[in-house]
Write a protein that holds these residues in place. Structure first.
Motif, PDB file in Angstrom:
ATOM      1  N   GLU A   1       9.595   3.335   0.421  1.00 35.65           N
ATOM      2  CA  GLU A   1       9.736   4.748  -0.091  1.00 35.65           C
ATOM      3  C   GLU A   1      10.812   4.611  -0.994  1.00 35.65           C
ATOM      4  OE1 GLU A   1       6.797   4.660   2.948  1.00 35.65           O
ATOM      5  OE2 GLU A   1       8.972   4.102   3.287  1.00 35.65           O
ATOM      6  N   GLN A   2      12.038   3.837  -0.814  1.00 40.01           N
ATOM      7  CA  GLN A   2      13.183   3.639  -1.576  1.00 40.01           C
ATOM      8  C   GLN A   2      12.564   3.178  -2.849  1.00 40.01           C
ATOM      9  OE1 GLN A   2      15.798   1.664   1.089  1.00 40.01           O
ATOM     10  NE2 GLN A   2      17.142   3.368   1.207  1.00 40.01           N
ATOM     11  N   ILE A   3      11.681   2.260  -3.079  1.00 40.70           N
ATOM     12  CA  ILE A   3      11.225   1.682  -4.106  1.00 40.70           C
ATOM     13  C   ILE A   3      10.487   2.592  -5.060  1.00 40.70           C
ATOM     14  CG2 ILE A   3       9.434  -0.227  -4.963  1.00 40.70           C
ATOM     15  CD1 ILE A   3      11.904  -1.560  -3.721  1.00 40.70           C
ATOM     16  N   VAL A   4       9.623   3.407  -4.251  1.00 41.93           N
ATOM     17  CA  VAL A   4       8.951   4.351  -4.911  1.00 41.93           C
ATOM     18  C   VAL A   4      10.021   5.336  -5.687  1.00 41.93           C
ATOM     19  CG1 VAL A   4       7.418   6.304  -4.949  1.00 41.93           C
ATOM     20  CG2 VAL A   4       6.886   4.305  -3.580  1.00 41.93           C
ATOM     21  N   ASP A   5      10.987   5.547  -5.024  1.00 39.59           N
ATOM     22  CA  ASP A   5      11.885   6.563  -5.664  1.00 39.59           C
ATOM     23  C   ASP A   5      12.905   5.893  -6.586  1.00 39.59           C
ATOM     24  OD1 ASP A   5      11.621   8.459  -3.515  1.00 39.59           O
ATOM     25  OD2 ASP A   5      13.128   8.023  -2.274  1.00 39.59           O
ATOM     26  N   VAL A   6      12.929   4.545  -6.654  1.00 41.70           N
ATOM     27  CA  VAL A   6      13.584   3.706  -7.697  1.00 41.70           C
ATOM     28  C   VAL A   6      12.572   3.992  -8.927  1.00 41.70           C
ATOM     29  CG1 VAL A   6      14.310   1.639  -8.961  1.00 41.70           C
ATOM     30  CG2 VAL A   6      15.065   2.505  -6.361  1.00 41.70           C
ATOM     31  N   LEU A   7      11.392   3.691  -8.912  1.00 43.53           N
ATOM     32  CA  LEU A   7      10.479   3.694  -9.910  1.00 43.53           C
ATOM     33  C   LEU A   7      10.113   5.283 -10.311  1.00 43.53           C
ATOM     34  CD1 LEU A   7       7.633   1.453  -8.347  1.00 43.53           C
ATOM     35  CD2 LEU A   7       9.425   0.836 -10.021  1.00 43.53           C
TER      36      LEU A   7
ATOM     37  N   GLU B   1       0.912  -1.167   0.115  1.00 50.23           N
ATOM     38  CA  GLU B   1      -0.098   0.018   0.023  1.00 50.23           C
ATOM     39  C   GLU B   1       0.754   1.238  -0.087  1.00 50.23           C
ATOM     40  OE1 GLU B   1      -0.230  -2.701   2.212  1.00 50.23           O
ATOM     41  OE2 GLU B   1      -2.319  -3.555   1.517  1.00 50.23           O
ATOM     42  N   ARG B   2       2.026   1.207   0.678  1.00 45.43           N
ATOM     43  CA  ARG B   2       2.878   2.438   0.723  1.00 45.43           C
ATOM     44  C   ARG B   2       3.461   2.736  -0.719  1.00 45.43           C
ATOM     45  NH1 ARG B   2       6.471   0.772   5.889  1.00 45.43           N
ATOM     46  NH2 ARG B   2       7.840   2.606   5.151  1.00 45.43           N
ATOM     47  N   ILE B   3       3.866   1.549  -1.280  1.00 41.99           N
ATOM     48  CA  ILE B   3       4.515   1.810  -2.612  1.00 41.99           C
ATOM     49  C   ILE B   3       3.549   2.493  -3.724  1.00 41.99           C
ATOM     50  CG2 ILE B   3       5.341   0.322  -4.594  1.00 41.99           C
ATOM     51  CD1 ILE B   3       6.839  -1.196  -2.689  1.00 41.99           C
ATOM     52  N   VAL B   4       2.207   1.742  -3.638  1.00 44.42           N
ATOM     53  CA  VAL B   4       1.108   2.153  -4.636  1.00 44.42           C
ATOM     54  C   VAL B   4       0.830   3.591  -4.051  1.00 44.42           C
ATOM     55  CG1 VAL B   4      -1.319   1.871  -5.042  1.00 44.42           C
ATOM     56  CG2 VAL B   4       0.289  -0.322  -5.060  1.00 44.42           C
ATOM     57  N   ALA B   5       0.713   3.976  -3.009  1.00 42.85           N
ATOM     58  CA  ALA B   5       0.270   5.215  -2.554  1.00 42.85           C
ATOM     59  C   ALA B   5       1.403   6.343  -3.033  1.00 42.85           C
ATOM     60  CB  ALA B   5      -0.095   5.401  -1.259  1.00 42.85           C
ATOM     61  N   GLY B   6       2.721   5.782  -2.822  1.00 40.94           N
ATOM     62  CA  GLY B   6       3.726   6.781  -3.111  1.00 40.94           C
ATOM     63  C   GLY B   6       3.934   7.026  -4.606  1.00 40.94           C
ATOM     64  N   ALA B   7       3.595   6.020  -5.533  1.00 42.18           N
ATOM     65  CA  ALA B   7       3.746   5.879  -6.832  1.00 42.18           C
ATOM     66  C   ALA B   7       2.807   6.783  -7.467  1.00 42.18           C
ATOM     67  CB  ALA B   7       3.900   4.662  -7.473  1.00 42.18           C
ATOM     68  N   LYS B   8       1.695   7.391  -6.793  1.00 46.94           N
ATOM     69  CA  LYS B   8       0.756   8.131  -7.538  1.00 46.94           C
ATOM     70  C   LYS B   8       1.297   9.239  -8.572  1.00 46.94           C
ATOM     71  CE  LYS B   8      -3.348   7.087  -4.927  1.00 46.94           C
ATOM     72  NZ  LYS B   8      -3.607   5.715  -5.340  1.00 46.94           N
ATOM     73  N   GLY B   9       0.681   9.317  -9.746  1.00 49.37           N
ATOM     74  CA  GLY B   9       1.169  10.213 -10.467  1.00 49.37           C
ATOM     75  C   GLY B   9       2.287   9.557 -11.608  1.00 49.37           C
ATOM     76  N   LEU B  10       2.738   8.340 -11.152  1.00 49.11           N
ATOM     77  CA  LEU B  10       3.610   7.691 -12.223  1.00 49.11           C
ATOM     78  C   LEU B  10       2.997   6.872 -12.767  1.00 49.11           C
ATOM     79  CD1 LEU B  10       6.502   6.918  -9.707  1.00 49.11           C
ATOM     80  CD2 LEU B  10       6.568   8.623 -11.348  1.00 49.11           C
ATOM     81  N   GLU B  11       3.195   6.503 -14.243  1.00 49.24           N
ATOM     82  CA  GLU B  11       2.865   5.565 -14.947  1.00 49.24           C
ATOM     83  C   GLU B  11       2.988   4.058 -14.740  1.00 49.24           C
ATOM     84  OE1 GLU B  11       2.585   6.648 -19.015  1.00 49.24           O
ATOM     85  OE2 GLU B  11       2.659   8.929 -18.735  1.00 49.24           O
ATOM     86  N   VAL B  12       2.611   3.746 -13.734  1.00 54.57           N
ATOM     87  CA  VAL B  12       2.745   2.297 -13.090  1.00 54.57           C
ATOM     88  C   VAL B  12       1.638   1.501 -12.917  1.00 54.57           C
ATOM     89  CG1 VAL B  12       4.059   1.072 -11.254  1.00 54.57           C
ATOM     90  CG2 VAL B  12       4.864   3.286 -11.976  1.00 54.57           C
ATOM     91  N   ALA B  13       1.315   0.186 -13.429  1.00 57.59           N
ATOM     92  CA  ALA B  13       0.558  -0.759 -13.078  1.00 57.59           C
ATOM     93  C   ALA B  13       0.835  -1.851 -12.072  1.00 57.59           C
ATOM     94  CB  ALA B  13      -0.176  -1.160 -14.204  1.00 57.59           C
ATOM     95  N   PHE B  14       0.289  -1.640 -11.075  1.00 55.09           N
ATOM     96  CA  PHE B  14       0.908  -2.703 -10.018  1.00 55.09           C
ATOM     97  C   PHE B  14      -0.106  -4.227 -10.044  1.00 55.09           C
ATOM     98  CE2 PHE B  14       2.005   1.185  -8.219  1.00 55.09           C
ATOM     99  CZ  PHE B  14       3.599   0.936  -7.948  1.00 55.09           C
ATOM    100  N   SER B  15       0.562  -5.377  -9.878  1.00 53.87           N
ATOM    101  CA  SER B  15      -0.110  -6.524  -9.669  1.00 53.87           C
ATOM    102  C   SER B  15       0.548  -7.303  -8.699  1.00 53.87           C
ATOM    103  CB  SER B  15      -0.156  -7.447 -10.983  1.00 53.87           C
ATOM    104  OG  SER B  15       1.033  -7.672 -11.328  1.00 53.87           O
ATOM    105  N   SER B  16       0.015  -8.106  -7.829  1.00 55.22           N
ATOM    106  CA  SER B  16       0.723  -9.000  -6.838  1.00 55.22           C
ATOM    107  C   SER B  16      -0.176 -10.260  -6.547  1.00 55.22           C
ATOM    108  CB  SER B  16       0.309  -8.042  -5.506  1.00 55.22           C
ATOM    109  OG  SER B  16      -0.907  -7.837  -5.122  1.00 55.22           O
ATOM    110  N   PRO B  17       0.292 -11.154  -5.794  1.00 56.23           N
ATOM    111  CA  PRO B  17      -0.394 -12.331  -5.521  1.00 56.23           C
ATOM    112  C   PRO B  17      -1.644 -12.140  -4.475  1.00 56.23           C
ATOM    113  CG  PRO B  17       1.635 -12.213  -4.073  1.00 56.23           C
ATOM    114  CD  PRO B  17       1.805 -10.955  -4.996  1.00 56.23           C
ATOM    115  N   VAL B  18      -2.549 -12.917  -4.583  1.00 54.58           N
ATOM    116  CA  VAL B  18      -3.429 -12.663  -3.212  1.00 54.58           C
ATOM    117  C   VAL B  18      -3.101 -12.848  -1.914  1.00 54.58           C
ATOM    118  CG1 VAL B  18      -5.542 -14.012  -2.354  1.00 54.58           C
ATOM    119  CG2 VAL B  18      -5.115 -14.088  -4.844  1.00 54.58           C
TER     120      VAL B  18
END
Length: 152
Positions: free
Chosen positions: A132-138, A16-33
């Motif tokens: 947050e470091q993941i978001v910075d990388v993305l 959730e922290r990564i998805v929220a931090g990446a708002k505004g980027l052109e990123v589509a997230f997926s994950s396991p259940v």
């Protein structure tokens, strides 16, 4: 659109922290259940009960593998989180699968796991300690922008 698969530990809010931090980027997230009970019980819920726990678990693992393989194969970037509380053998498997497919792999774990995961880390293109470091990388990958703190 950058496709990012978020694999690994399901007991904290790192996704959730990564998805929220990446708002505004052109990123589509997926994950396991990430519903632990649903993930464990999907095989018997869909294909029928088993008398032995080993077969119960295997049915679930095989159905989950369909989703996991598809997510990793379709991803441009695979992020694998190793949590503090539990051993995530499935996370290590996902990291290895992503590396074998030549996917851009980012590993996320705390410093206490650095030695245990040294081979996994060596296969990764980045090793982060926070979401947050993941978001910075993305953000850097998509825009070339450094984090605000790096500008100071």
């Amino acid at each position: 659109m950058l496709k990012v698969y978020l694999s690994g530990e399901i007991h904290t809010d790192w996704r959730e922290r990564i998805v929220a931090g990446a708002k505004g980027l052109e990123v589509a997230f997926s994950s396991p259940v990430t519903d632990h009970d649903a993930s464990d019980d999907c095989g018997v819920a869909i294909l029928g009960a088993e008398d032995r726990k080993v077969w119960h678990d295997r049915k679930g693992a095989q159905i989950n593998a369909i989703r996991t393989r598809k997510g990793i194969e379709d991803a441009d970037v695979v992020v694998v989180r190793f949590g503090e509380k539990y051993k995530q053998w499935n996370a290590a498997f996902d990291a290895g699968y992503a590396a074998a497919l030549g996917k851009s792999l980012i590993v996320l774990h705390g410093p206490d796991h650095a030695h245990a995961l040294k081979e996994v880390d060596a296969a990764a293109l980045a090793v982060a300690e926070t979401p947050e470091q993941i978001v910075d990388v993305l953000r850097y990958v998509q825009t070339g922008a450094l984090p605000a703190a790096a500008d100071a």
